[in-house]
Design a protein around this motif. Structure first.
Motif, PDB file in Angstrom:
ATOM      1  N   HIS A 210      41.984  69.954 -64.148  1.00  0.00           N
ATOM      2  CA  HIS A 210      41.819  70.962 -63.099  1.00  0.00           C
ATOM      3  C   HIS A 210      40.445  70.898 -62.421  1.00  0.00           C
ATOM      4  CE1 HIS A 210      45.563  72.540 -64.544  1.00  0.00           C
ATOM      5  NE2 HIS A 210      45.045  72.788 -65.733  1.00  0.00           N
ATOM      6  N   LYS A 211      39.677  69.847 -62.689  1.00  0.00           N
ATOM      7  CA  LYS A 211      38.358  69.708 -62.083  1.00  0.00           C
ATOM      8  C   LYS A 211      38.366  68.600 -61.034  1.00  0.00           C
ATOM      9  CE  LYS A 211      35.630  71.278 -66.079  1.00  0.00           C
ATOM     10  NZ  LYS A 211      34.544  70.901 -67.023  1.00  0.00           N
ATOM     11  N   LYS A 212      37.530  68.796 -59.995  1.00  0.00           N
ATOM     12  CA  LYS A 212      37.444  67.801 -58.926  1.00  0.00           C
ATOM     13  C   LYS A 212      36.674  66.565 -59.394  1.00  0.00           C
ATOM     14  CE  LYS A 212      39.567  70.087 -55.635  1.00  0.00           C
ATOM     15  NZ  LYS A 212      40.825  69.580 -55.020  1.00  0.00           N
ATOM     16  N   GLY A 213      35.494  66.763 -59.918  1.00  0.00           N
ATOM     17  CA  GLY A 213      34.707  65.642 -60.429  1.00  0.00           C
ATOM     18  C   GLY A 213      34.272  64.655 -59.365  1.00  0.00           C
ATOM     19  N   PHE A 214      33.782  65.163 -58.226  1.00  0.00           N
ATOM     20  CA  PHE A 214      33.359  64.269 -57.148  1.00  0.00           C
ATOM     21  C   PHE A 214      32.246  63.333 -57.624  1.00  0.00           C
ATOM     22  CE2 PHE A 214      34.579  68.004 -54.248  1.00  0.00           C
ATOM     23  CZ  PHE A 214      35.885  67.540 -54.125  1.00  0.00           C
ATOM     24  N   THR A 215      32.334  62.072 -57.228  1.00  0.00           N
ATOM     25  CA  THR A 215      31.317  61.082 -57.603  1.00  0.00           C
ATOM     26  C   THR A 215      30.507  60.612 -56.398  1.00  0.00           C
ATOM     27  OG1 THR A 215      32.862  59.222 -57.322  1.00  0.00           O
ATOM     28  CG2 THR A 215      32.742  60.261 -59.511  1.00  0.00           C
TER      29      THR A 215
ATOM     30  N   SER B 258      40.043  57.293 -52.853  1.00  0.00           N
ATOM     31  CA  SER B 258      40.499  58.363 -53.736  1.00  0.00           C
ATOM     32  C   SER B 258      41.990  58.223 -53.975  1.00  0.00           C
ATOM     33  CB  SER B 258      40.208  59.732 -53.101  1.00  0.00           C
ATOM     34  OG  SER B 258      38.818  59.910 -52.927  1.00  0.00           O
ATOM     35  N   LEU B 259      42.399  58.489 -55.194  1.00  0.00           N
ATOM     36  CA  LEU B 259      43.819  58.356 -55.532  1.00  0.00           C
ATOM     37  C   LEU B 259      44.688  59.350 -54.777  1.00  0.00           C
ATOM     38  CD1 LEU B 259      43.968  57.665 -59.373  1.00  0.00           C
ATOM     39  CD2 LEU B 259      45.031  56.318 -57.556  1.00  0.00           C
ATOM     40  N   SER B 260      44.133  60.519 -54.475  1.00  0.00           N
ATOM     41  CA  SER B 260      44.870  61.537 -53.732  1.00  0.00           C
ATOM     42  C   SER B 260      43.874  62.442 -53.024  1.00  0.00           C
ATOM     43  CB  SER B 260      45.764  62.358 -54.664  1.00  0.00           C
ATOM     44  OG  SER B 260      44.976  63.228 -55.464  1.00  0.00           O
ATOM     45  N   ASN B 261      44.372  63.291 -52.160  1.00  0.00           N
ATOM     46  CA  ASN B 261      43.490  64.237 -51.471  1.00  0.00           C
ATOM     47  C   ASN B 261      42.964  65.317 -52.401  1.00  0.00           C
ATOM     48  OD1 ASN B 261      43.207  63.254 -48.811  1.00  0.00           O
ATOM     49  ND2 ASN B 261      45.281  63.912 -48.301  1.00  0.00           N
ATOM     50  N   ASP B 262      43.507  65.428 -53.592  1.00  0.00           N
ATOM     51  CA  ASP B 262      42.943  66.331 -54.597  1.00  0.00           C
ATOM     52  C   ASP B 262      41.554  65.872 -55.030  1.00  0.00           C
ATOM     53  OD1 ASP B 262      45.138  67.972 -54.600  1.00  0.00           O
ATOM     54  OD2 ASP B 262      46.102  66.994 -56.313  1.00  0.00           O
ATOM     55  N   ASP B 263      41.274  64.583 -54.806  1.00  0.00           N
ATOM     56  CA  ASP B 263      39.973  64.018 -55.171  1.00  0.00           C
ATOM     57  C   ASP B 263      39.007  63.992 -53.995  1.00  0.00           C
ATOM     58  OD1 ASP B 263      40.647  63.584 -57.805  1.00  0.00           O
ATOM     59  OD2 ASP B 263      41.328  61.535 -57.483  1.00  0.00           O
ATOM     60  N   ARG B 264      39.293  64.800 -52.988  1.00  0.00           N
ATOM     61  CA  ARG B 264      38.438  64.852 -51.801  1.00  0.00           C
ATOM     62  C   ARG B 264      38.154  66.296 -51.400  1.00  0.00           C
ATOM     63  NH1 ARG B 264      37.624  60.238 -49.268  1.00  0.00           N
ATOM     64  NH2 ARG B 264      36.871  61.405 -47.466  1.00  0.00           N
ATOM     65  N   LEU B 265      36.954  66.519 -50.865  1.00  0.00           N
ATOM     66  CA  LEU B 265      36.633  67.838 -50.326  1.00  0.00           C
ATOM     67  C   LEU B 265      37.410  68.073 -49.036  1.00  0.00           C
ATOM     68  CD1 LEU B 265      34.815  70.377 -50.570  1.00  0.00           C
ATOM     69  CD2 LEU B 265      33.134  69.172 -49.145  1.00  0.00           C
ATOM     70  N   VAL B 266      37.469  67.048 -48.193  1.00  0.00           N
ATOM     71  CA  VAL B 266      38.217  67.090 -46.936  1.00  0.00           C
ATOM     72  C   VAL B 266      39.311  66.029 -46.998  1.00  0.00           C
ATOM     73  CG1 VAL B 266      38.109  66.862 -44.435  1.00  0.00           C
ATOM     74  CG2 VAL B 266      36.174  67.858 -45.679  1.00  0.00           C
TER      75      VAL B 266
ATOM     76  N   ASP C 220      28.921  67.737 -46.858  1.00  0.00           N
ATOM     77  CA  ASP C 220      30.204  68.103 -46.263  1.00  0.00           C
ATOM     78  C   ASP C 220      31.257  67.005 -46.433  1.00  0.00           C
ATOM     79  OD1 ASP C 220      29.094  66.268 -44.577  1.00  0.00           O
ATOM     80  OD2 ASP C 220      29.203  67.499 -42.756  1.00  0.00           O
ATOM     81  N   SER C 221      30.856  65.896 -47.030  1.00  0.00           N
ATOM     82  CA  SER C 221      31.797  64.830 -47.368  1.00  0.00           C
ATOM     83  C   SER C 221      31.618  64.489 -48.840  1.00  0.00           C
ATOM     84  CB  SER C 221      31.539  63.591 -46.498  1.00  0.00           C
ATOM     85  OG  SER C 221      32.396  62.526 -46.882  1.00  0.00           O
ATOM     86  N   GLN C 222      32.582  64.889 -49.654  1.00  0.00           N
ATOM     87  CA  GLN C 222      32.520  64.644 -51.093  1.00  0.00           C
ATOM     88  C   GLN C 222      33.868  64.097 -51.564  1.00  0.00           C
ATOM     89  OE1 GLN C 222      30.631  67.772 -53.523  1.00  0.00           O
ATOM     90  NE2 GLN C 222      30.230  68.873 -51.616  1.00  0.00           N
ATOM     91  N   SER C 223      33.810  63.191 -52.514  1.00  0.00           N
ATOM     92  CA  SER C 223      35.055  62.595 -52.996  1.00  0.00           C
ATOM     93  C   SER C 223      34.851  61.960 -54.365  1.00  0.00           C
ATOM     94  CB  SER C 223      35.562  61.536 -52.007  1.00  0.00           C
ATOM     95  OG  SER C 223      34.586  60.520 -51.820  1.00  0.00           O
TER      96      SER C 223
END
Length: 214
Positions: free
Chosen positions: A184-189, A147-155, A196-199
């Motif tokens: 402003h969206k997470k967009g987890f893939t 992930s480019l940053s922790n903004d792209d991660r749930l944890v 409990d682990s999303q990114s």
């Protein structure tokens, strides 16, 4: 062009492969970049036989990991200029002409291991720069396993390859298209079974000039 990027997690199973290809056709996707096909030089013909259009591959050394492919829709009015594949089955770059304009598309599958990923991203930025025929009209997509940053991660986590990922983007002057249109969206893939682990580890980049001109 409508372009899609998907991690297939293995396509040696005939039913799974044909189901995916029917889905691609139903969605009227022009170009599809697939990661983790698990195809080797001896089995890649299976995808060629099932897909009614142009196919290009970077076969994997193993039938249980890696392997990337790019599929072009039947009758898509393109001319393949040249293409390059790495022997590790992780990288495939295609230069092509579409409506009198040259484009470059690169499909990448980055290693899971952080140390290997740092080395891979460092090599890829130079490899792409050397092979791409038109840097201003380049498309780069795939599974980066980072992930480019922790903004792209749930944890949040600490990933030592993250600075190299940023350098890769800066070096090639790329724009993260999802963030451009969904700031402003997470967009987890990716998500594990428990959720409990999303990114967001799958990305779609265009050259900055190209992204704004479109």
């Amino acid at each position: 062009m409508k372009v899609e990027s998907l991690n297939a997690r293995g396509l040696n199973n005939s039913t799974k492969r044909k189901t995916l290809l029917h889905w691609i056709q139903d969605k009227h996707i022009d170009i599809v970049c697939l990661q983790e096909t698990f195809f080797t030089v001896n089995t890649v013909h299976l995808l060629d036989e099932d897909w009614d259009g142009k196919t290009l591959h970077a076969p994997s050394p193993s039938s249980h990991s890696k392997g990337v492919s790019i599929l072009f829709k039947k009758d898509l009015d393109i001319k393949i200029i040249d293409h390059y594949a790495t022997q590790d089955g992780r990288s495939l770059l295609v230069n092509f002409n579409y409506h009198d304009q040259n484009y470059c598309i690169t499909n990448l599958y980055s290693p899971n291991d952080q140390t290997y990923r740092i080395d891979y991203l460092n090599k890829m930025k130079k490899w792409i720069s050397d092979k791409c025929s038109n840097m201003n009209c380049q498309i780069i997509c795939g599974d980066f396993n980072c992930s480019l940053s922790n903004d792209d991660r749930l944890v949040p986590n600490i990933d030592r390859s993250r600075p190299q990922f940023s350098k890769f983007i800066d070096y090639l002057d790329l724009t993260d298209m999802y963030k451009l249109h969904n700031p402003h969206k997470k967009g987890f893939t990716y998500s594990n079974k428990k959720g409990d682990s999303q990114s967001r580890i799958d990305y779609f980049f265009l050259h900055t000039i190209f992204s704004w001109s479109e």
